[in-house]
Scaffold this motif. Sequence first.
Motif, mmCIF file in Angstrom:
data_model
loop_
_atom_site.group_PDB
_atom_site.id
_atom_site.type_symbol
_atom_site.label_atom_id
_atom_site.label_comp_id
_atom_site.label_asym_id
_atom_site.label_seq_id
_atom_site.Cartn_x
_atom_site.Cartn_y
_atom_site.Cartn_z
ATOM 1 N N SER A 1 0.797 -1.224 0.000
ATOM 2 C CA SER A 1 0.000 0.000 0.000
ATOM 3 C C SER A 1 0.833 1.279 0.000
ATOM 4 O O SER A 1 0.286 2.379 0.052
ATOM 5 C CB SER A 1 -0.923 0.006 1.225
ATOM 6 O OG SER A 1 -0.159 -0.084 2.423
ATOM 7 N N TYR A 2 2.158 1.156 -0.068
ATOM 8 C CA TYR A 2 3.019 2.336 -0.041
ATOM 9 C C TYR A 2 3.020 3.021 -1.411
ATOM 10 O O TYR A 2 3.156 2.370 -2.443
ATOM 11 C CB TYR A 2 4.440 1.944 0.362
ATOM 12 C CG TYR A 2 4.495 1.297 1.728
ATOM 13 C CD1 TYR A 2 4.434 2.074 2.876
ATOM 14 C CD2 TYR A 2 4.570 -0.087 1.854
ATOM 15 C CE1 TYR A 2 4.455 1.483 4.136
ATOM 16 C CE2 TYR A 2 4.593 -0.689 3.106
ATOM 17 C CZ TYR A 2 4.538 0.100 4.245
ATOM 18 O OH TYR A 2 4.551 -0.490 5.488
ATOM 19 N N ASN A 3 2.898 4.346 -1.405
ATOM 20 C CA ASN A 3 2.775 5.058 -2.673
ATOM 21 C C ASN A 3 3.894 6.061 -2.955
ATOM 22 O O ASN A 3 4.082 6.472 -4.096
ATOM 23 C CB ASN A 3 1.422 5.784 -2.744
ATOM 24 C CG ASN A 3 1.200 6.758 -1.594
ATOM 25 O OD1 ASN A 3 1.858 6.678 -0.557
ATOM 26 N ND2 ASN A 3 0.254 7.671 -1.771
ATOM 27 N N ILE A 4 4.665 6.466 -1.933
ATOM 28 C CA ILE A 4 5.733 7.439 -2.123
ATOM 29 C C ILE A 4 7.077 6.791 -1.772
ATOM 30 O O ILE A 4 7.203 6.112 -0.748
ATOM 31 C CB ILE A 4 5.515 8.694 -1.246
ATOM 32 C CG1 ILE A 4 4.182 9.365 -1.595
ATOM 33 C CG2 ILE A 4 6.669 9.680 -1.433
ATOM 34 C CD1 ILE A 4 4.081 9.863 -3.022
ATOM 35 N N TYR A 5 8.073 7.045 -2.634
ATOM 36 C CA TYR A 5 9.391 6.429 -2.491
ATOM 37 C C TYR A 5 10.455 7.522 -2.431
ATOM 38 O O TYR A 5 10.498 8.394 -3.302
ATOM 39 C CB TYR A 5 9.684 5.521 -3.687
ATOM 40 C CG TYR A 5 8.803 4.294 -3.753
ATOM 41 C CD1 TYR A 5 9.332 3.018 -3.574
ATOM 42 C CD2 TYR A 5 7.432 4.400 -3.997
ATOM 43 C CE1 TYR A 5 8.515 1.895 -3.623
ATOM 44 C CE2 TYR A 5 6.613 3.288 -4.045
ATOM 45 C CZ TYR A 5 7.158 2.038 -3.856
ATOM 46 O OH TYR A 5 6.355 0.935 -3.901
ATOM 47 N N THR A 6 11.297 7.458 -1.401
ATOM 48 C CA THR A 6 12.418 8.389 -1.285
ATOM 49 C C THR A 6 13.704 7.588 -1.156
ATOM 50 O O THR A 6 13.820 6.752 -0.261
ATOM 51 C CB THR A 6 12.261 9.315 -0.062
ATOM 52 O OG1 THR A 6 12.027 8.524 1.117
ATOM 53 C CG2 THR A 6 11.112 10.287 -0.259
ATOM 54 N N MET A 7 14.644 7.823 -2.048
ATOM 55 C CA MET A 7 15.949 7.163 -1.978
ATOM 56 C C MET A 7 16.904 8.084 -1.242
ATOM 57 O O MET A 7 17.170 9.210 -1.691
ATOM 58 C CB MET A 7 16.464 6.878 -3.384
ATOM 59 C CG MET A 7 17.660 5.944 -3.406
ATOM 60 S SD MET A 7 17.221 4.291 -2.858
ATOM 61 C CE MET A 7 18.759 3.771 -2.105
ATOM 62 N N ILE A 8 17.404 7.623 -0.075
ATOM 63 C CA ILE A 8 18.207 8.476 0.806
ATOM 64 C C ILE A 8 19.619 7.906 0.937
ATOM 65 O O ILE A 8 19.791 6.709 1.186
ATOM 66 C CB ILE A 8 17.558 8.601 2.197
ATOM 67 C CG1 ILE A 8 16.083 9.012 2.073
ATOM 68 C CG2 ILE A 8 18.312 9.618 3.044
ATOM 69 C CD1 ILE A 8 15.345 9.101 3.399
ATOM 70 N N HIS A 9 20.627 8.780 0.785
ATOM 71 C CA HIS A 9 22.033 8.382 0.880
ATOM 72 C C HIS A 9 22.683 9.093 2.064
ATOM 73 O O HIS A 9 22.440 10.281 2.302
ATOM 74 C CB HIS A 9 22.786 8.758 -0.400
ATOM 75 C CG HIS A 9 22.162 8.214 -1.646
ATOM 76 N ND1 HIS A 9 22.424 6.955 -2.122
ATOM 77 C CD2 HIS A 9 21.258 8.758 -2.492
ATOM 78 C CE1 HIS A 9 21.723 6.743 -3.216
ATOM 79 N NE2 HIS A 9 21.005 7.817 -3.466
ATOM 80 N N VAL B 1 14.720 10.506 7.952
ATOM 81 C CA VAL B 1 13.433 9.812 8.032
ATOM 82 C C VAL B 1 12.606 10.361 9.191
ATOM 83 O O VAL B 1 11.395 10.600 9.056
ATOM 84 C CB VAL B 1 13.644 8.291 8.186
ATOM 85 C CG1 VAL B 1 12.322 7.596 8.478
ATOM 86 C CG2 VAL B 1 14.280 7.710 6.927
ATOM 87 N N ALA B 2 13.245 10.585 10.328
ATOM 88 C CA ALA B 2 12.526 11.113 11.493
ATOM 89 C C ALA B 2 11.964 12.501 11.201
ATOM 90 O O ALA B 2 10.831 12.824 11.592
ATOM 91 C CB ALA B 2 13.456 11.163 12.700
#
Length: 347
Positions: free
Chosen positions: A283-291, A302-303
């Motif tokens: 059900s997840y719709n938003i994706y953030t790729m974090i480095h 994320v917090a």
Amino acid sequence: MYTLTEKEQQLLDLIQRHFPCTSKPYQVLAEMLGASEQEVLTLLHSLKERGIIRQISAIFDAKALGFHSTLAAFQIENERLDAAAKMINSHPGVSHNYQRAHRFNLWFTLSIPRDLDLIEHLSQLAQKTSCAQFLNLPAIRMFKRQVYLNFSQQQNFPGIPSYPEPRLNDSPPLPEVLPADIQRCLMRELQNDLPLIPTPFYDIASRCDVKEETVLKLLTTLKTTQKIRRFAAILRHTSAGFTANAMVVWKIPDRAIQSFTDHAVKYDAISHCYERLTASAWSYNIYTMIHGRTHADIENIVADLAAYCDETPQYQALYTVKEYKKQRVDYFSEAFYEWDRQQNESV
């Protein structure tokens, strides 16, 4: 992981953002850095030998070239994961393939020409890898796609205003239409690693039997028509010191998507931000790729993103466990059709 000098850090920042597509690009970079052309070439050779620079090349837009793409997640038994990844990597349209810490443990991107069936190719790969369950997660909207790793504190370099990225309709296209075989030759060369020689575009021109001016004009045309997103260096994150990265997936209400993504894209550490199709099992719709350099860097971002939401969001941080493949798709290859033909013959 290597220690980088101040000059190396500045050079890495430049070639990710402001690579000059001119007759003598390394001389231009040298002027920006206050160095000699030979010093820049020596530094680039060293950064490649140490595995920090993956390549310098054109970054094509798959959709603009007539491809359709998706993000896929496979659930594979752990003892068969390496073998499954090897099978998936053999597909010419797979560019990125990672093991992630989740029940869906193998995540990869797949791009193929629009006249081929994307779902059928995914199903074939699932069958060949004995995948228990898979997700097909095509993008709906892209909010950010800029892989920039920050190294130095310097933001302004001499000469940058002279070499801005062109905007749509900023400059005219080529004065005449190039023959299809010549344009294909040049585009294939431009997606390969740029030679570390004083006049690399002249070298490309000679291999396609055209003038250097034709190559540079084609580059401008491809940028202004958005077939090339940018011409830049791509780095190996872990070798460059960014050893932690996670794909963080979020369940964000439709009414809050724009506000949330507007906030997320402000982070330099977030290279990709997408809205993707959901599924019954996902059900997840938003994706953030974090480095980040550490897991704590990721967790802090994320917090902050979670705290920004009006309601406590549902999310999962899927950390990278292993990189199986990170390689540009050869958009000008016939291998896609050969792979498709072989699968049809085996049915």
